[in-house]
Scaffold this motif. Sequence first.
Motif, PDB file in Angstrom:
ATOM      1  N   PRO A  34       0.837  -1.206   0.000  1.00 60.64           N
ATOM      2  CA  PRO A  34       0.000   0.000   0.000  1.00 60.64           C
ATOM      3  C   PRO A  34       0.871   1.255   0.000  1.00 60.64           C
ATOM      4  CG  PRO A  34      -0.736  -1.534   1.674  1.00 60.64           C
ATOM      5  CD  PRO A  34       0.568  -2.060   1.152  1.00 60.64           C
ATOM      6  N   MET A  39      -0.309   9.667  -1.910  1.00 53.48           N
ATOM      7  CA  MET A  39      -0.053   9.155  -3.256  1.00 53.48           C
ATOM      8  C   MET A  39      -1.062   9.733  -4.245  1.00 53.48           C
ATOM      9  SD  MET A  39       0.010   5.202  -4.488  1.00 53.48           S
ATOM     10  CE  MET A  39       1.635   4.839  -3.896  1.00 53.48           C
ATOM     11  N   LYS A  41      -3.642  10.223  -7.418  1.00 55.17           N
ATOM     12  CA  LYS A  41      -4.757   9.396  -7.896  1.00 55.17           C
ATOM     13  C   LYS A  41      -4.297   8.450  -9.000  1.00 55.17           C
ATOM     14  CE  LYS A  41      -8.289  10.927  -5.544  1.00 55.17           C
ATOM     15  NZ  LYS A  41      -8.871  10.092  -4.521  1.00 55.17           N
ATOM     16  N   GLN A  44      -2.445   5.575  -7.418  1.00 53.32           N
ATOM     17  CA  GLN A  44      -3.401   4.691  -6.740  1.00 53.32           C
ATOM     18  C   GLN A  44      -4.133   3.807  -7.751  1.00 53.32           C
ATOM     19  OE1 GLN A  44      -5.996   7.229  -4.483  1.00 53.32           O
ATOM     20  NE2 GLN A  44      -4.426   7.753  -2.981  1.00 53.32           N
ATOM     21  N   GLU A  45      -4.513   4.393  -8.869  1.00 53.24           N
ATOM     22  CA  GLU A  45      -5.224   3.633  -9.892  1.00 53.24           C
ATOM     23  C   GLU A  45      -4.311   2.592 -10.541  1.00 53.24           C
ATOM     24  OE1 GLU A  45      -8.386   2.320 -12.197  1.00 53.24           O
ATOM     25  OE2 GLU A  45      -8.366   3.551 -10.398  1.00 53.24           O
ATOM     26  N   ARG A  47      -1.713   1.099  -9.126  1.00 55.98           N
ATOM     27  CA  ARG A  47      -1.548   0.046  -8.124  1.00 55.98           C
ATOM     28  C   ARG A  47      -2.782  -0.864  -8.096  1.00 55.98           C
ATOM     29  NH1 ARG A  47       1.766  -0.181  -4.222  1.00 55.98           N
ATOM     30  NH2 ARG A  47       2.147   2.042  -4.132  1.00 55.98           N
ATOM     31  N   HIS A  48      -3.956  -0.269  -8.070  1.00 57.08           N
ATOM     32  CA  HIS A  48      -5.198  -1.039  -8.016  1.00 57.08           C
ATOM     33  C   HIS A  48      -5.317  -1.959  -9.239  1.00 57.08           C
ATOM     34  CE1 HIS A  48      -9.378  -2.092  -7.359  1.00 57.08           C
ATOM     35  NE2 HIS A  48      -9.629  -1.706  -8.603  1.00 57.08           N
TER      36      HIS A  48
END
Length: 171
Positions: A34, A39, A41, A44-45, A47-48
């Motif tokens: 995580p 971080m 956006k 984050q996207e 990584r997701h």
Amino acid sequence: MRRLLKPTIVAALCFLPLQLFAGQNKDHNDAFVPGPAGMSKLAQEVRHQLVMLPYYSIFDDLAFRVDGGSVTLLGAVTRPVLKSDAGNVVKGIEGVDDQIRRAVARVVYGDPIIGDRYGNRALPSIHIIVKNGDVTLEGVVANQGDKNLINVRVNGVPNVFKVTNNLQVDN
């Protein structure tokens, strides 16, 4: 004395690489860790999307680096399909294509030879279409040399996977 000194030096040399490695700052984000609270956006996207890949397993190491709107994938995978899947999901994230559009426009219209010839019009004659990292060039240029030069410059833009040069030479 020599007997005591030798094991101490050997032990110090064994742990030295571990200490050097532990003290280094990473310049990338691991997909399975995580990220920090601040971080972006886009990160984050990315990584997701990477952790949601169906073939991502304990035998793979996916990492990424975000620099502005540019995403670079790093790591090692056991299956070639995972590599292509990772590239495809990242290409589809909003923000990556916008970065590519800006970069391509910079290399085309920022070039002193090409930019002065084609960029100083109300509607420039070279149009740039980007979809999932693939660039299509449409429009009209004055000669074959300009068409080739534009193609070479656009192929050098980071994160561009394919260039389709549909520029027509004006007769």
